[in-house]
Design a protein around this motif. Sequence first.
Motif, PDB file in Angstrom:
ATOM      1  N   SER A   1       0.878  -1.249   0.001  1.00  0.00           N
ATOM      2  CA  SER A   1      -0.097   0.005  -0.033  1.00  0.00           C
ATOM      3  C   SER A   1       0.732   1.172   0.041  1.00  0.00           C
ATOM      4  CB  SER A   1      -1.135  -0.162   1.161  1.00  0.00           C
ATOM      5  OG  SER A   1      -1.746  -1.247   1.043  1.00  0.00           O
ATOM      6  N   PHE A   2       0.494   2.161  -0.735  1.00  0.00           N
ATOM      7  CA  PHE A   2       0.969   3.408  -0.779  1.00  0.00           C
ATOM      8  C   PHE A   2      -0.053   4.548  -0.590  1.00  0.00           C
ATOM      9  CE2 PHE A   2       3.300   0.594  -3.346  1.00  0.00           C
ATOM     10  CZ  PHE A   2       4.371   0.514  -3.161  1.00  0.00           C
ATOM     11  N   ASN A   3       0.224   5.901  -0.107  1.00  0.00           N
ATOM     12  CA  ASN A   3      -0.553   6.967   0.332  1.00  0.00           C
ATOM     13  C   ASN A   3      -0.156   8.199  -0.458  1.00  0.00           C
ATOM     14  OD1 ASN A   3       1.483   7.783   1.789  1.00  0.00           O
ATOM     15  ND2 ASN A   3       0.571   7.886   3.665  1.00  0.00           N
ATOM     16  N   SER A   4       0.490   7.746  -1.442  1.00  0.00           N
ATOM     17  CA  SER A   4       1.022   9.100  -2.256  1.00  0.00           C
ATOM     18  C   SER A   4       1.191   8.688  -3.764  1.00  0.00           C
ATOM     19  CB  SER A   4       2.610   9.388  -1.927  1.00  0.00           C
ATOM     20  OG  SER A   4       3.077  10.279  -2.597  1.00  0.00           O
ATOM     21  N   ILE A   5       1.147   9.581  -4.610  1.00  0.00           N
ATOM     22  CA  ILE A   5       1.395   9.473  -5.959  1.00  0.00           C
ATOM     23  C   ILE A   5       2.603  10.194  -6.476  1.00  0.00           C
ATOM     24  CG2 ILE A   5      -0.955   9.138  -6.743  1.00  0.00           C
ATOM     25  CD1 ILE A   5      -0.967  11.978  -7.644  1.00  0.00           C
ATOM     26  N   VAL A   6       3.556  10.429  -5.733  1.00  0.00           N
ATOM     27  CA  VAL A   6       4.679  11.151  -5.956  1.00  0.00           C
ATOM     28  C   VAL A   6       5.817  10.088  -6.000  1.00  0.00           C
ATOM     29  CG1 VAL A   6       6.475  12.786  -5.113  1.00  0.00           C
ATOM     30  CG2 VAL A   6       4.121  13.341  -4.596  1.00  0.00           C
ATOM     31  N   TYR A   7       6.460  10.112  -7.076  1.00  0.00           N
ATOM     32  CA  TYR A   7       7.446   9.157  -7.613  1.00  0.00           C
ATOM     33  C   TYR A   7       8.301   8.484  -6.505  1.00  0.00           C
ATOM     34  CZ  TYR A   7      10.732   6.457 -10.358  1.00  0.00           C
ATOM     35  OH  TYR A   7      11.681   5.485 -10.980  1.00  0.00           O
ATOM     36  N   ALA A   8       9.012   9.304  -5.620  1.00  0.00           N
ATOM     37  CA  ALA A   8       9.760   8.970  -4.556  1.00  0.00           C
ATOM     38  C   ALA A   8       9.246   8.057  -3.590  1.00  0.00           C
ATOM     39  CB  ALA A   8      10.436   9.947  -3.727  1.00  0.00           C
ATOM     40  N   GLN A   9       7.704   8.301  -3.319  1.00  0.00           N
ATOM     41  CA  GLN A   9       6.997   7.549  -2.261  1.00  0.00           C
ATOM     42  C   GLN A   9       6.444   6.419  -2.821  1.00  0.00           C
ATOM     43  OE1 GLN A   9       6.711  11.354  -1.814  1.00  0.00           O
ATOM     44  NE2 GLN A   9       8.639  11.077  -0.844  1.00  0.00           N
ATOM     45  N   ALA A  10       5.878   6.481  -4.279  1.00  0.00           N
ATOM     46  CA  ALA A  10       4.961   5.726  -4.726  1.00  0.00           C
ATOM     47  C   ALA A  10       5.783   4.571  -5.666  1.00  0.00           C
ATOM     48  CB  ALA A  10       3.839   6.292  -5.406  1.00  0.00           C
TER      49      ALA A  10
ATOM     50  N   SER B   1     -12.729   8.135  -2.587  1.00  0.00           N
ATOM     51  CA  SER B   1     -13.259   7.687  -1.164  1.00  0.00           C
ATOM     52  C   SER B   1     -12.846   6.063  -1.182  1.00  0.00           C
ATOM     53  CB  SER B   1     -14.696   7.917  -1.034  1.00  0.00           C
ATOM     54  OG  SER B   1     -15.346   7.247  -2.065  1.00  0.00           O
ATOM     55  N   THR B   2     -12.270   5.320  -2.006  1.00  0.00           N
ATOM     56  CA  THR B   2     -12.185   4.060  -2.074  1.00  0.00           C
ATOM     57  C   THR B   2     -10.657   3.756  -2.687  1.00  0.00           C
ATOM     58  OG1 THR B   2     -12.908   3.718  -4.327  1.00  0.00           O
ATOM     59  CG2 THR B   2     -14.452   3.495  -2.688  1.00  0.00           C
ATOM     60  N   PRO B   3     -10.076   2.695  -2.131  1.00  0.00           N
ATOM     61  CA  PRO B   3      -8.779   2.448  -2.514  1.00  0.00           C
ATOM     62  C   PRO B   3      -8.731   2.034  -4.088  1.00  0.00           C
ATOM     63  CG  PRO B   3      -9.264   1.339  -0.760  1.00  0.00           C
ATOM     64  CD  PRO B   3     -10.477   1.897  -1.096  1.00  0.00           C
ATOM     65  N   LEU B   4      -7.205   2.349  -4.807  1.00  0.00           N
ATOM     66  CA  LEU B   4      -7.106   2.060  -5.988  1.00  0.00           C
ATOM     67  C   LEU B   4      -6.194   0.958  -6.249  1.00  0.00           C
ATOM     68  CD1 LEU B   4      -5.706   4.697  -8.690  1.00  0.00           C
ATOM     69  CD2 LEU B   4      -4.611   2.552  -8.298  1.00  0.00           C
ATOM     70  N   ASP B   5      -6.567  -0.342  -6.782  1.00  0.00           N
ATOM     71  CA  ASP B   5      -5.895  -1.653  -6.697  1.00  0.00           C
ATOM     72  C   ASP B   5      -5.698  -2.124  -8.105  1.00  0.00           C
ATOM     73  OD1 ASP B   5      -5.845  -1.732  -4.000  1.00  0.00           O
ATOM     74  OD2 ASP B   5      -7.478  -3.404  -3.878  1.00  0.00           O
ATOM     75  N   TYR B   6      -4.276  -2.443  -8.006  1.00  0.00           N
ATOM     76  CA  TYR B   6      -3.847  -3.190  -9.409  1.00  0.00           C
ATOM     77  C   TYR B   6      -3.358  -4.323  -8.827  1.00  0.00           C
ATOM     78  CZ  TYR B   6      -3.305   1.213 -12.031  1.00  0.00           C
ATOM     79  OH  TYR B   6      -3.618   2.470 -12.593  1.00  0.00           O
ATOM     80  N   VAL B   7      -3.871  -5.660  -9.492  1.00  0.00           N
ATOM     81  CA  VAL B   7      -3.465  -7.147  -9.226  1.00  0.00           C
ATOM     82  C   VAL B   7      -2.741  -7.554 -10.346  1.00  0.00           C
ATOM     83  CG1 VAL B   7      -4.086  -9.436  -8.557  1.00  0.00           C
ATOM     84  CG2 VAL B   7      -5.552  -7.478  -7.753  1.00  0.00           C
ATOM     85  N   PHE B   8      -1.408  -8.009  -9.717  1.00  0.00           N
ATOM     86  CA  PHE B   8      -0.300  -8.534 -10.610  1.00  0.00           C
ATOM     87  C   PHE B   8       0.002  -9.991 -10.459  1.00  0.00           C
ATOM     88  CE2 PHE B   8       0.501  -3.802 -10.601  1.00  0.00           C
ATOM     89  CZ  PHE B   8       0.653  -3.613 -12.302  1.00  0.00           C
TER      90      PHE B   8
ATOM     91  N   TYR C   1      -3.141   2.240  -3.852  1.00  0.00           N
ATOM     92  CA  TYR C   1      -3.057   3.552  -3.575  1.00  0.00           C
ATOM     93  C   TYR C   1      -4.429   3.831  -2.724  1.00  0.00           C
ATOM     94  CZ  TYR C   1      -3.597   8.419  -3.437  1.00  0.00           C
ATOM     95  OH  TYR C   1      -3.839   9.861  -3.119  1.00  0.00           O
ATOM     96  N   ASP C   2      -3.939   4.338  -1.408  1.00  0.00           N
ATOM     97  CA  ASP C   2      -5.245   4.439  -0.694  1.00  0.00           C
ATOM     98  C   ASP C   2      -5.008   5.907  -0.023  1.00  0.00           C
ATOM     99  OD1 ASP C   2      -7.258   4.511   1.341  1.00  0.00           O
ATOM    100  OD2 ASP C   2      -6.966   2.535   2.096  1.00  0.00           O
TER     101      ASP C   2
END
Length: 244
Positions: A39-48, A126-133, A155-156
């Motif tokens: 899980s990640f709480n950012s869309i910034v490259y360094a954190q995501a 309001s809901t998480p974003l998920d990719y299942v790989f 991403y939540d």
Amino acid sequence: MKKILLSALVLLAFSFSSVAQFTVSKTDGTPVASGQTLSFNSIVYAQASLALKINNTSSGAINVRIMCQSMTNTNGQLMEVCFGPDCYATTSVNQVFPSSGSVNIALGGVDTSSHFFNNDLGISTSTPLDYVFKIYQVNTFGTQIGTPFIFTYRYDASLSNNAVGGLNTKGVSIKSTVVENNLDFEVNSKSDFTIYDLNGKLVLANTLDYGVQTVDVSNFVSGLYLINFVNEKGDSSSLKFMKK
């Protein structure tokens, strides 16, 4: 006798190929388990940014591919996936990486080319974003063999909603997360900040100096935004704010 021996050899080969012959870890060596959600709480490259190592634990070379099995709360247009020699700026369900062939990992070898980065805030915030790989082995014909490795990149934004308090510990306090013209801060630790809109577009980047600081957002379109902070120590924090 020959038929019995041949059958035994086929059964043995099938049993061997049905066992996972690789492990997965983060680049710092932290093991990742199949079925795990990262899980990640950012869309910034360094954190995501997520980089993985695939470790060959078999008795010979293996060929590996990655597939996006599903996605939730996103259209995949802002998910970057790299594997082998190629990087793909967008992702779709059932997309395979690399698009042709596979990545060969030598006996005892480690592949470090797999990389994932989401720059999407999600269709709904309001809901998480998920990719299942799925990471899986293939034979010389490109057919899946062995046990696949499944993980979820998430991403939540809600993980950072309690970041108002967390932000305080990083040396910045915010007056309100619902604003009309200005974001008002009290800064005890000088911090760089970036603001992104719902499409993941960078709309403002600057630095907050010490003391009471005001950031003008009067020209922003009304809506939800994500602001990310990095202080002088390199500590990061994120939170959402609403521009009325």
